[in-house]
Structures are given as structure tokens and as C-alpha cells.
Design a protein around this motif. Structure first.
Motif: not given
Lengths: 292, 292
Positions: A147, A149, A151, A177-179, A184-189, A191-192, B153, B157, B161, B199-200
Motif C-alpha cells: 500500500f 498513498e 503512488v 480492492e478496498r479498505f 460512503s467513502i471508498v478507500v482504494p486498497g 489491489g488497485t 491516490y 479515491m 467514490c 479495481t477500487c
């Protein structure tokens, strides 16, 4: 092994819950989404883990999170009310170092990942380098993706350049894929990032974390009795799949990435193995335990 | 349609080369890796394209590159010695704008991509926004992923979302894994970023560029006669696949991402469709043309 037609533990009789508790000696548990989310303990999780310990279960924390070294995981767990020692923690940063040391790796690692991996590598005497401003480092013999952040495009590019050499190893901590997050927030894991590097390198990574072969072999070498081991997780395609492949019993909690709706989708589309039993959250177990 | 047992045009007789040239009226050509690499024209490519034009072939430049608007592509082509007008250029930035306008899209685009797409969107009156410091923009109704060397990142994200809402469209310009480059450097293509966002977000993008359905429909609507159209490209899984799916003839040049070794691998592993004919580079055609 607990075998029952009951998948929702909340619908089990007191007798069935007792039977369930008697059916395992070892508890393997995921962390993010089961015990805590970010820096907040999930209500009741610490009590449930302490209860397992009190009734004599052996405990291991098995996490795909690669951002921390094992002592930092133990500190975090303790701060959030859990009892945990370094030896009970199996994280992917540690697995990377353990794997590379195990194969006698003596070259340098190009690391697309965070400090946890860097420190675990250092602890076993393996050197690493990052993207930096310089040309390719001829000593690099492995690309490790965890991981990160921070990147960036140059980081992807350098990874792909190293991986153009077929001799260069390609290792990933995990492909989540995600944390798990509240709201509702999506946090890429990780895998991304792994899929990105796989795409530009046109190679497949050796993935060490759940549910892949290396962590399974590692657990098997710990002398567990699979039939008397319970794997707890919040994700079917990592935690539950690991458990199913290892022959463990499995408990899915719905406090992390998998909602009840998502679980139904997994069931219908056969996207991943299903758990033996389900609970909304780990802490809900305590109210089901028959008084002793 | 030119049908021959010869796949290496350099081994064709003068008669077969003439037959090949007589077999098409329209030339569709990829740009990066066929006509130029970065800002350098590939030797002989401009002469070959000018020759096609001289003998009366209709020409279209069909590129998955999304970083430029069509007039900028035409300018670049002209600077590198090609003849090209805006109307002859079909780029993925243009396709995105054309697609969204075609479906009557009136919301805002969250753009993970470069200026080319932003300007083509503006030209058809579609608003866009980027990652910015702010919260989610409730007006966003589509996520568009193109090439973006400033990927980060937070950009991933925010895309994930927006895509958590099922109503939000998910569009990608193309999924090319890499850019063609001279030398050993590997330059990640848009596919790297698309796979990351897929992926994410746990969704699949609608891909508009080669070899996908939208660009095929677009070309079919241009009134080409497929049997008398030649597609030239440097990549089997985009250019040649597009040609094969549309019923065009196909010419692969080895001046871009596909080496002769890679072509052999594609043949053995059946990873992508194979071209009808092959040349080391487009310019090599001229020395094969019989004197008129």
C-alpha cells in the motif's frame, strides 16, 4: 468441526453457540473491518477477543495491511483495548521480509509501498530503494508492491522498467480492492496499485497475503489443527477464501467491507466462497454466549 | 480483399505487392508506434502515407491517445512531415465528447485524464471537474479515465467514490498497457490507470477506443467498405483486433510495442488476433512497390 444448518449465529440456540465455541482451539482474525476501522475500535470487538483468550483459545492476528511493522500493530491493538503481542501478529510487511529471506534473496528491493515493508526488510538485512531521481539501479532484483498513498506515475513507470527484466521478482503484499470504511467513502486498497503495475509490466505478481499460497503455507507450518481453527474476517475473497482453502471454519462479520447486500450478491454470483457463520459484528457474539 | 499465403510483405513478389495495394481504398492508421514515437517521425512513414494519398487512398488517423485535441494531432502530424487535416483524425478524446453528447449527457464529468479530453468536452458544451480539494460534486454524472501522468491516490479515491453510485457512468478512453518507446524504457499506458480505477470501484469501464464497440460503430457509420479498408497498427490487441472485428485487412508494423519475439508469443499463446501482413516498419513498403 462445528457443522450446522445455522449460518446466522444470532439465530442459533444457546446449545448451538456453545457447540460452536467448543469446536475450535485457535482463532485467526483479520484486523481492519473486524477489530477496528482506522483508529476506532469496533464496539464489542475487544471484549469478544478477550473472551476468546479467557476461555483458552490461541489467537493470531492475520492482516493484509502492509503499512506497519508487527510491534506497531501490537501497540495499536493495545491502544484500542486488545491484548496482543508481536508474535501473535502476521502482517504482509513481515511476510515479504520472511519470504525474501527464505529464498536467500541478496539483491535490492524496489519498493512501491510504505514504511512498514521498508522496516521489516531492514530487520532481515535486505536493502531497498524507491523511485528517486536516478536511473535504474542495477542491483535491484525484486519489485515489491504494497500500500502506498503517495503512488505516482513515475513510480509505476520505474516498477515496469525493472520488471522488463524477466529475472526481476514481482511480489505483492495483497490484492484487497478496498479498505473497510464507515460511511460512503471508498478507500482504494493495495489491489488497485497491484493491478496497475501488473498492467504496465504485463506480468502477474506473486501475492503473499490472504488468500494466497504463501500465507497458507506459513500458517500450516505453525502447527495449527485446521479442523479446530476459526478464521474471522470481513471479506469473502481474502479472509473466508483463506479459511476455506486451509480447511478452517469461517466466520464473516458485516462490520467491514461486506454488507448484507454484498454478501447476497456474492452468494448469487458465486464470486467468492461463503462463510460457515455470519454475525453483524464480532461483539455480537458475547450476548449469545450461554451463561457459564 | 487481398488473400495470400504471404504474411511477411517483404517476401512478396512485385505482383503480390501490387495486388495488395489494389485491394483497399481506405487506410486507417494508428499513430504512436506506426507514424512516430514521441516527437520523432519513424523513418519512411511520412513517405509511405504520402504515397497512399498520391495513389488515391482515403486516409484516417485512428489513435487511442487521449492527450490532444484533433487540431493538435493534425499540427503534430504536419510538423513531422505528414499531410493531415482535423477531419481525418479520430482520437479517443474526441470519441469521449462525441459519445457523451450522443447520449444527451447534461451532468458534469469527473476527469482523470489530460487536457485533450477537457478541451473536447468543452467544445461540445460538457462541463468537467478534477480532483480538487473539495468534497464530492453532486452534479457529477460520469467518471472519465484517460491518460494522466499526474495520477495520484486521491484521484483514484475520488473516482471510486463517484462510481459508488450506480447511476454514475464509467468511461475509459482505452486500455493500452504501454506506450511504444524506443529503447528499454517502459512507459505505462492508459490501461494501467483504467485497471486501477476498475479495481477500487469494483466496476468495469465502458471503453470507447480500439478495439471496442464504440469506435467500431463510429467507423462503420463513416460509410467505409470494410472489405476494401486497411487497418495499420503496431499492437495486436487494439489495432489488429479492431481490424479483424470490423472485417478490415490488417497490417502490423514492428516499429512500436510489438517486437518479432512478442508477435511469435501472441501467435503461440493465441493472446490476440494476428495480422494479415507484417512489415518491420511502414516505410519499408515503398521499396517493395513495383515501378509504375
Amino acid at each position: 468441526m462445528f457443522k450446522s444448518s445455522v449460518t446466522n449465529l444470532q439465530e442459533a440456540t444457546a446449545e448451538q453457540v456453545q457447540e460452536f465455541l467448543n469446536s475450535f482451539d485457535t482463532v485467526l482474525t483479520d484486523c481492519d473491518g473486524v477489530l477496528w476501522i482506522d483508529n476506532n475500535s469496533i464496539p464489542g470487538a475487544a471484549d469478544a477477543m478477550n473472551f476468546f483468550r479467557k476461555i483458552g483459545k490461541k489467537i493470531f492476528f492475520v492482516t493484509n495491511n502492509s503499512t506497519k511493522i508487527r510491534t506497531d500493530f501490537a501497540s495499536k491493538a493495545q491502544q484500542l483495548g486488545f491484548t496482543a503481542t508481536q508474535d501473535e501478529i502476521l502482517s504482509t510487511a513481515y511476510l515479504v521480509a520472511h519470504y525474501l529471506k527464505g529464498i536467500g534473496f541478496t539483491k535490492k528491493v524496489y519498493l512501491l509501498g510504505s514504511n512498514g515493508i521498508a522496516e521489516e526488510l531492514k530487520a532481515v538485512g535486505i536493502r531497498h530503494t524507491g523511485v528517486g531521481p536516478s536511473d535504474l539501479d542495477s542491483e535491484v532484483g525484486a519489485v515489491v508492491v504494497g500500500f502506498d498513498e503517495h503512488v505516482s506515475y513515475p513510480k509505476f513507470m520505474k516498477a515496469a522498467c525493472y520488471l522488463a527484466s524477466e529475472e526481476c521478482l514481482f511480489i505483492a503484499t495483497n490484492t484487497d480492492e478496498r479498505f473497510p470504511k464507515s460511511g460512503s467513502i471508498v478507500v482504494p486498497g493495495t489491489g488497485t496499485l497491484v493491478r496497475a503495475v501488473e498492467t504496465c509490466s504485463e506480468r502477474k505478481a506473486l501475492v503473499l497475503g490472504k488468500p494466497h499460497a504463501y500465507v497458507r503455507k506459513f500458517l500450516e507450518s505453525c502447527g495449527l489443527n485446521p479442523a479446530r481453527t476459526l478464521m474471522i474476517g470481513d471479506r469473502c475473497n481474502t479472509d473466508i477464501e483463506l479459511g476455506v482453502r486451509c480447511g478452517f471454519q469461517t466466520l464473516l462479520v458485516l462490520s467491514g467491507v461486506t454488507s448484507i447486500k454484498e454478501l447476497e450478491k456474492i452468494r448469487l454470483e458465486k464470486k467468492a466462497p461463503l462463510p460457515d457463520v455470519v454475525l453483524p459484528k464480532l461483539g455480537d457474539l458475547l450476548s449469545l454466549v450461554p451463561p457459564s
